[in-house]
Design a protein around this motif. Sequence first.
Motif, PDB file in Angstrom:
ATOM      1  N   GLN A  55      46.924  37.262  59.034  1.00 22.89           N
ATOM      2  CA  GLN A  55      45.989  38.077  58.278  1.00 22.89           C
ATOM      3  C   GLN A  55      45.870  37.534  56.863  1.00 22.89           C
ATOM      4  O   GLN A  55      46.862  37.423  56.155  1.00 22.89           O
ATOM      5  CB  GLN A  55      46.469  39.541  58.239  1.00 22.89           C
ATOM      6  N   VAL A  56      44.649  37.198  56.478  1.00 25.31           N
ATOM      7  CA  VAL A  56      44.403  36.673  55.144  1.00 25.31           C
ATOM      8  C   VAL A  56      44.036  37.820  54.202  1.00 25.31           C
ATOM      9  O   VAL A  56      43.206  38.667  54.537  1.00 25.31           O
ATOM     10  CB  VAL A  56      43.260  35.646  55.173  1.00 25.31           C
ATOM     11  N   HIS A  57      44.667  37.847  53.062  1.00 23.53           N
ATOM     12  CA  HIS A  57      44.313  38.835  52.050  1.00 23.53           C
ATOM     13  C   HIS A  57      43.644  38.142  50.872  1.00 23.53           C
ATOM     14  O   HIS A  57      44.125  37.101  50.408  1.00 23.53           O
ATOM     15  CB  HIS A  57      45.560  39.584  51.577  1.00 23.53           C
ATOM     16  N   LEU A  58      42.548  38.731  50.425  1.00 20.48           N
ATOM     17  CA  LEU A  58      41.803  38.206  49.295  1.00 20.48           C
ATOM     18  C   LEU A  58      41.765  39.270  48.201  1.00 20.48           C
ATOM     19  O   LEU A  58      41.462  40.437  48.475  1.00 20.48           O
ATOM     20  CB  LEU A  58      40.371  37.855  49.705  1.00 20.48           C
ATOM     21  N   VAL A  59      42.037  38.859  46.991  1.00 22.15           N
ATOM     22  CA  VAL A  59      42.044  39.796  45.866  1.00 22.15           C
ATOM     23  C   VAL A  59      41.165  39.254  44.755  1.00 22.15           C
ATOM     24  O   VAL A  59      41.445  38.185  44.187  1.00 22.15           O
ATOM     25  CB  VAL A  59      43.468  40.037  45.333  1.00 22.15           C
ATOM     26  N   GLU A  60      40.102  39.995  44.467  1.00 25.77           N
ATOM     27  CA  GLU A  60      39.200  39.598  43.391  1.00 25.77           C
ATOM     28  C   GLU A  60      39.650  40.209  42.059  1.00 25.77           C
ATOM     29  O   GLU A  60      40.260  41.288  42.033  1.00 25.77           O
ATOM     30  CB  GLU A  60      37.752  40.061  43.657  1.00 25.77           C
ATOM     31  N   SER A  61      39.312  39.539  41.000  1.00 26.97           N
ATOM     32  CA  SER A  61      39.558  40.046  39.651  1.00 26.97           C
ATOM     33  C   SER A  61      38.564  39.421  38.697  1.00 26.97           C
ATOM     34  O   SER A  61      37.874  38.458  39.052  1.00 26.97           O
ATOM     35  CB  SER A  61      40.995  39.754  39.211  1.00 26.97           C
ATOM     36  N   GLY A  62      38.504  39.982  37.487  1.00 24.55           N
ATOM     37  CA  GLY A  62      37.659  39.381  36.453  1.00 24.55           C
ATOM     38  C   GLY A  62      36.368  40.120  36.172  1.00 24.55           C
ATOM     39  O   GLY A  62      35.624  39.739  35.266  1.00 24.55           O
ATOM     40  N   GLY A  63      36.086  41.153  36.958  1.00 25.19           N
ATOM     41  CA  GLY A  63      34.867  41.915  36.698  1.00 25.19           C
ATOM     42  C   GLY A  63      34.980  42.727  35.429  1.00 25.19           C
ATOM     43  O   GLY A  63      36.042  42.824  34.815  1.00 25.19           O
ATOM     44  N   GLY A  64      33.859  43.323  35.037  1.00 24.65           N
ATOM     45  CA  GLY A  64      33.871  44.151  33.840  1.00 24.65           C
ATOM     46  C   GLY A  64      32.475  44.418  33.341  1.00 24.65           C
ATOM     47  O   GLY A  64      31.486  44.186  34.051  1.00 24.65           O
ATOM     48  N   LEU A  65      32.415  44.917  32.127  1.00 27.84           N
ATOM     49  CA  LEU A  65      31.142  45.235  31.471  1.00 27.84           C
ATOM     50  C   LEU A  65      30.829  44.155  30.455  1.00 27.84           C
ATOM     51  O   LEU A  65      31.682  43.807  29.631  1.00 27.84           O
ATOM     52  CB  LEU A  65      31.249  46.590  30.782  1.00 27.84           C
ATOM     53  N   VAL A  66      29.616  43.639  30.512  1.00 32.51           N
ATOM     54  CA  VAL A  66      29.206  42.576  29.596  1.00 32.51           C
ATOM     55  C   VAL A  66      27.745  42.792  29.226  1.00 32.51           C
ATOM     56  O   VAL A  66      26.973  43.355  30.020  1.00 32.51           O
ATOM     57  CB  VAL A  66      29.427  41.193  30.247  1.00 32.51           C
ATOM     58  N   GLN A  67      27.379  42.350  28.054  1.00 32.86           N
ATOM     59  CA  GLN A  67      25.985  42.446  27.636  1.00 32.86           C
ATOM     60  C   GLN A  67      25.157  41.344  28.280  1.00 32.86           C
ATOM     61  O   GLN A  67      25.684  40.280  28.629  1.00 32.86           O
ATOM     62  CB  GLN A  67      25.881  42.358  26.113  1.00 32.86           C
ATOM     63  N   ALA A  68      23.877  41.595  28.407  1.00 28.11           N
ATOM     64  CA  ALA A  68      22.968  40.580  28.931  1.00 28.11           C
ATOM     65  C   ALA A  68      23.099  39.298  28.108  1.00 28.11           C
ATOM     66  O   ALA A  68      23.194  39.342  26.873  1.00 28.11           O
ATOM     67  CB  ALA A  68      21.537  41.087  28.897  1.00 28.11           C
ATOM     68  N   GLY A  69      23.129  38.185  28.821  1.00 25.46           N
ATOM     69  CA  GLY A  69      23.310  36.896  28.175  1.00 25.46           C
ATOM     70  C   GLY A  69      24.760  36.449  28.096  1.00 25.46           C
ATOM     71  O   GLY A  69      25.026  35.292  27.758  1.00 25.46           O
ATOM     72  N   GLY A  70      25.661  37.366  28.408  1.00 27.62           N
ATOM     73  CA  GLY A  70      27.086  37.055  28.343  1.00 27.62           C
ATOM     74  C   GLY A  70      27.592  36.362  29.594  1.00 27.62           C
ATOM     75  O   GLY A  70      26.821  36.027  30.497  1.00 27.62           O
ATOM     76  N   SER A  71      28.915  36.170  29.622  1.00 29.37           N
ATOM     77  CA  SER A  71      29.552  35.436  30.720  1.00 29.37           C
ATOM     78  C   SER A  71      30.769  36.187  31.225  1.00 29.37           C
ATOM     79  O   SER A  71      31.416  36.940  30.473  1.00 29.37           O
ATOM     80  CB  SER A  71      29.990  34.044  30.242  1.00 29.37           C
TER      81      SER A  71
END
Length: 115
Positions: free
Chosen positions: A1-17
């Motif tokens: 069983q493969v487990h995948l964990v995402e991270s790094g999301g959030g709130l950013v203004q338009a034009g941001g990264s």
Amino acid sequence: QVHLVESGGGLVQAGGSLRLSCAASESISTFDVMAWYRQAPGKQRELVVFITSGGTTNYADFVKGRFTISRDNAKNTVYLQMNSLKPEDTAVYYCNADHWGRLYWGQGTQVTVSS
């Protein structure tokens, strides 16, 4: 069983990264394909980009030139660098892996882009 964990999301203004990460529970070097999908409220999940074990990539038209996928086999991690973000990029972003014909999904990470 493969487990995948995402991270790094959030709130950013338009034009941001933002840079999303997807950490796998085992070596990704044998994964046939890894991909990022996204799902906005009230919409179907859609493919953003995939990368094959050989390094071939394929981007959706709506992110070409703005998003970049990469993989670090030593860290068992796939990244999604997102630049020039737009409000329409707001969605839950999911990591996906195709391993020996089975598909695995992470739990998703929320990306919100304010105008």
